[in-house]
Design an enzyme around this catalytic site. Sequence first.
Site, mmCIF file in Angstrom:
data_model
loop_
_atom_site.group_PDB
_atom_site.id
_atom_site.type_symbol
_atom_site.label_atom_id
_atom_site.label_comp_id
_atom_site.label_asym_id
_atom_site.label_seq_id
_atom_site.Cartn_x
_atom_site.Cartn_y
_atom_site.Cartn_z
ATOM 1 C CG MET B 1 3.120 -5.050 -3.566
ATOM 2 S SD MET B 1 2.444 -4.521 -5.026
ATOM 3 C CE MET B 1 2.910 -2.896 -5.225
ATOM 4 C CB CYS B 2 8.779 -5.628 -0.546
ATOM 5 S SG CYS B 2 8.606 -4.707 0.839
#
Lengths: 228, 298
Positions: B1-2
């Site tokens: 994700m991030c």
Amino acid sequence: MIEFDLDQSDVRELNAALHNSDIAKNQSKWKVRNTKGRHAIAVGIDETLEMLIDGHVGYYCAGMNKHANITVNGHCGPGVAENMMSGTVRIKGNASQYAGATAHGGLLVIEGDASSRCGISMKGVDIVVKGNVGHMSAFMAQKGCLVVCGDAGDALGDSLYEARLYVRGKVASLGADCIEKPMKLEHKAELKELLKQANLSDINVDEFHRYGSARTLYNFNIDNVGAY
Amino acid sequence: MCGIVGLFSKSENIESHLGSYLSQMLIEMTERGPDSAGIAVYRNPTDKNHTKLTVLSPEDNYNWKKVSNDLSQHYDGLVNFEIRGNQATYIVPGTEEGITAWLYANHPDLKLISSGSSIEIYKAMGLPTRVIEKFNIQELTGTHALGHTRMATESAVTTHHSHPFSTGEDLCLVHNGSLSNHNRLRRILRKKGIIFHTDNDSEVAAGYIASRLQQGDDLDEALAASIHDLDGFYTFAVGTKDGFAVMRDPIACKPAVIAETDDWVAMASEYRALAVLPGAKNAHCWEPAPAKIYSWKH
């Protein structure tokens, strides 16, 4: 009227109350404030009720909705009304990716623009977008109608099944196996009814084009047998 | 994700509270990446013929004064510095040229993580709250800033693999996504003189843009070229000395939202990170289109 302020209580409490039939059956009007882009607001409702969500929402708002009429007074993150079964979800602002994905029924109205993959794999929902839709909209759409009052992005209706697509503006490009089809009287009648339900009766159905499946991807093509 | 965030100031109020607002935005993105976090802030530009260096040590309580004395000798002039956590920022009377080699020879335990006239980068492992406290980010003023919170998918979880990445003067990049042709591109860019410190894909994107800028592209041109040369999924936010840009790949499955008022422009992976900004509720707010470059300049 039952009111939830999401600065005071969390989304789990809201959704738990909506899933508690003792509460949800006896409350026909709901309001949610201070949404601030939070995720999974008003997911999995299975009651006939009116819900006003006042503010922008994050991922998966109104997912799996059954029976309820939900209005979002703001913009939506990805996956609004995904897998909706029935009822109405109305977005006053814009919707992010994959609005109405895999939804089986009901009506999703987006008064602004929807971004990419709107109505991906839709299975019977009707979606009316007052603005534009992004690329790959109605990808593998199986059933229901996608009405776009503005323009559509690239690869509209790629690998389409039996969903019907009505676009008023320009289509950047059609996806594989998606073709333009004639607007017959029955289609104009269907479109007119959908625009009416979306409170967009002032838009002229004669300005729309219809797109659907060429049905060439349905069956195995014997000419390809040598490839296996 | 991030999770990624960016804030570009258009008013005094935002400039004087830049660190505080950016911190709130990054904390909102915590669930998108628990491994490490970092910020790049553009502040207090140096005088002419001076360079600002951000240096990272593996331990707290490093003898930064000794480095300062050594740098003074090396540059033959006065060197000012400021310590934050296990990092220090030095203002040196000269250019960055050769300083990586100098550090390697004289202080091999230190790493240069940014250089330029106004950029400073702070990054560490852990949640955004920890990183923000460690470096006291909230008190920073500045013109624009980027932040990143990482969920590693592709290379190791270390401070050096954390974003933002800087591979050129005053340039930095944060990235949500993954690149598939980064090994080949890294080889090509190394031949052109770009220095890489890790095997991380996002560092290659930063190096690619730095290389294009060195060849004379402006930021918009460099980003436009990257659409053809970088293969993968990405939402990028890029900072330069006076500018800030956002771009998504042509498929655009990595999320991004931009909002703008008279006082600021901001981007984030999700709207909830923008909701903390003053006037966010009535800001002009939209999702950036695929393969389109959005940029702002002071």
